[in-house]
Motif scaffolding. Sequence first.
Motif, PDB file in Angstrom:
ATOM      1  N   VAL A  53     -13.668   1.848  -8.820  1.00  0.00           N
ATOM      2  CA  VAL A  53     -13.393   2.553 -10.075  1.00  0.00           C
ATOM      3  C   VAL A  53     -12.501   3.771  -9.842  1.00  0.00           C
ATOM      4  O   VAL A  53     -11.921   4.311 -10.784  1.00  0.00           O
ATOM      5  N   LEU A  54     -12.378   4.210  -8.579  1.00  0.00           N
ATOM      6  CA  LEU A  54     -11.517   5.345  -8.264  1.00  0.00           C
ATOM      7  C   LEU A  54     -10.041   4.956  -8.246  1.00  0.00           C
ATOM      8  O   LEU A  54      -9.171   5.808  -8.063  1.00  0.00           O
ATOM      9  N   GLN A  55      -9.778   3.664  -8.364  1.00  0.00           N
ATOM     10  CA  GLN A  55      -8.433   3.109  -8.513  1.00  0.00           C
ATOM     11  C   GLN A  55      -7.502   3.518  -7.372  1.00  0.00           C
ATOM     12  O   GLN A  55      -7.672   3.095  -6.247  1.00  0.00           O
ATOM     13  N   GLN A  56      -6.494   4.358  -7.645  1.00  0.00           N
ATOM     14  CA  GLN A  56      -5.483   4.676  -6.637  1.00  0.00           C
ATOM     15  C   GLN A  56      -5.903   5.797  -5.681  1.00  0.00           C
ATOM     16  O   GLN A  56      -5.168   6.109  -4.744  1.00  0.00           O
ATOM     17  N   ARG A  57      -7.040   6.388  -5.894  1.00  0.00           N
ATOM     18  CA  ARG A  57      -7.481   7.460  -4.989  1.00  0.00           C
ATOM     19  C   ARG A  57      -7.713   6.862  -3.594  1.00  0.00           C
ATOM     20  O   ARG A  57      -8.446   5.887  -3.447  1.00  0.00           O
ATOM     21  N   PRO A  58      -7.103   7.401  -2.553  1.00  0.00           N
ATOM     22  CA  PRO A  58      -7.219   6.785  -1.219  1.00  0.00           C
ATOM     23  C   PRO A  58      -8.632   6.906  -0.659  1.00  0.00           C
ATOM     24  O   PRO A  58      -9.342   7.895  -0.907  1.00  0.00           O
ATOM     25  N   ILE A  59      -9.034   5.900   0.086  1.00  0.00           N
ATOM     26  CA  ILE A  59     -10.261   5.966   0.874  1.00  0.00           C
ATOM     27  C   ILE A  59      -9.931   5.491   2.287  1.00  0.00           C
ATOM     28  O   ILE A  59      -9.024   4.689   2.487  1.00  0.00           O
ATOM     29  N   THR A  60     -10.658   6.005   3.240  1.00  0.00           N
ATOM     30  CA  THR A  60     -10.518   5.576   4.629  1.00  0.00           C
ATOM     31  C   THR A  60     -11.791   4.854   5.043  1.00  0.00           C
ATOM     32  O   THR A  60     -12.895   5.388   4.870  1.00  0.00           O
ATOM     33  N   LEU A  61     -11.631   3.638   5.555  1.00  0.00           N
ATOM     34  CA  LEU A  61     -12.739   2.849   6.077  1.00  0.00           C
ATOM     35  C   LEU A  61     -12.680   2.937   7.598  1.00  0.00           C
ATOM     36  O   LEU A  61     -11.700   2.514   8.212  1.00  0.00           O
ATOM     37  N   ALA A  62     -13.701   3.510   8.199  1.00  0.00           N
ATOM     38  CA  ALA A  62     -13.756   3.653   9.657  1.00  0.00           C
ATOM     39  C   ALA A  62     -15.007   2.943  10.160  1.00  0.00           C
ATOM     40  O   ALA A  62     -16.117   3.338   9.830  1.00  0.00           O
ATOM     41  N   ARG A  63     -14.802   1.891  10.925  1.00  0.00           N
ATOM     42  CA  ARG A  63     -15.953   1.124  11.417  1.00  0.00           C
ATOM     43  C   ARG A  63     -15.981   1.106  12.938  1.00  0.00           C
ATOM     44  O   ARG A  63     -14.954   1.196  13.601  1.00  0.00           O
ATOM     45  N   GLU A  64     -17.194   1.026  13.466  1.00  0.00           N
ATOM     46  CA  GLU A  64     -17.398   0.941  14.907  1.00  0.00           C
ATOM     47  C   GLU A  64     -16.712   2.093  15.651  1.00  0.00           C
ATOM     48  O   GLU A  64     -16.058   1.896  16.678  1.00  0.00           O
ATOM     49  N   ILE A  65     -16.891   3.311  15.133  1.00  0.00           N
ATOM     50  CA  ILE A  65     -16.268   4.480  15.744  1.00  0.00           C
ATOM     51  C   ILE A  65     -16.683   4.596  17.212  1.00  0.00           C
ATOM     52  O   ILE A  65     -17.869   4.518  17.529  1.00  0.00           O
ATOM     53  N   THR A  66     -15.739   4.779  18.095  1.00  0.00           N
ATOM     54  CA  THR A  66     -15.848   4.934  19.558  1.00  0.00           C
ATOM     55  C   THR A  66     -16.156   3.630  20.285  1.00  0.00           C
ATOM     56  O   THR A  66     -16.204   3.610  21.519  1.00  0.00           O
ATOM     57  N   LYS A  67     -16.356   2.529  19.587  1.00  0.00           N
ATOM     58  CA  LYS A  67     -16.716   1.267  20.232  1.00  0.00           C
ATOM     59  C   LYS A  67     -15.477   0.413  20.487  1.00  0.00           C
ATOM     60  O   LYS A  67     -14.361   0.750  20.072  1.00  0.00           O
TER      61      LYS A  67
END
Length: 317
Positions: A202-216
């Motif tokens: 619903v935030l539409q064009q507002r950027p999001i960052t997906l960070a998975r498995e940090i340091t792995k």
Amino acid sequence: MTSSFTLALQAAHQAAASQHYPQAALYMVATPIGNLADISLRALHVLQMADAVACEDTRHTRQLLQAYGIDKPSNALIAAHQHNERGAAELIVQRLAQGQRIAYVSDAGTPGISDPGAILAEVVAQAGYRILPLPGASSVTAALSAAGLTGPNAHGYVFAGFLPAKGKVRQDTVAQLAAEPRAVVLLESPHRILDLAQALSVLQQRPITLAREITKQFEQIHTLPAQAAPTWLSEEAVRQKGEFVVIVHPQAAAEGQDSIPAEARQLLELLLAESMPVKSAVRVAAAYTQVPRNALYEAALALQQARNRDDLTGDDA
């Protein structure tokens, strides 16, 4: 112990042994969130020195200690997790009364941050004993450092952790977060990350960052518009695996101003025109309009700067 940590234990002793470690104290020790090499030298020294190690999961912690070549007898490991934390805290206080040094670790990261540890710290502090934090790896700050947050609203962030799981409550929470002009940091598990992405769309064009498995080994950090996240996650099954940090980027300046209703902006103008301090004007406007203070504060600063420019122009004229 792997040979790679032999020198680390020696370095830990050389670097940290000369420091003062008071007895009858609780040491909150941050541990790696994936990569074993992210342990600090001081953490290694304290874990070796501690009379007992309280931990979220004794089996997990024993494996962690053994990986570094640290061996503790069974009676030196104390289970202190979300289901028994208060009772375990009383036992730890008894040991502190005997002058012991107790280290506490959660399964990964810093205790008390979306992990057990807060109740333990509260009980120990109320009993009058010292609590010494040992900083370490953090998925939150690691993800923030790689997200590239910029703009007038990038001066801070809100840590929201795990959102409620139920649909209506989650939708209401997302609606509240949408009005927050600063960055918002969320945590999510792999089996719910797609649901979270759909809620955030619903935030539409507002950027999001997906960070998975940090340091792995299979760490992945990707920034995209919120509305595109569900499709991106669904394109490859591996993108939904692992533990996630999700960062909702701060609002752009124009978006932050547009989010202020006209009646709230008018009220701010009237209050500032009466020479009311910005913080007081924001507090009053928030009470009457229910608009978040952060958004009102940004608008008030913009209005005040515009008035100052007008005053200077008038003087020059």
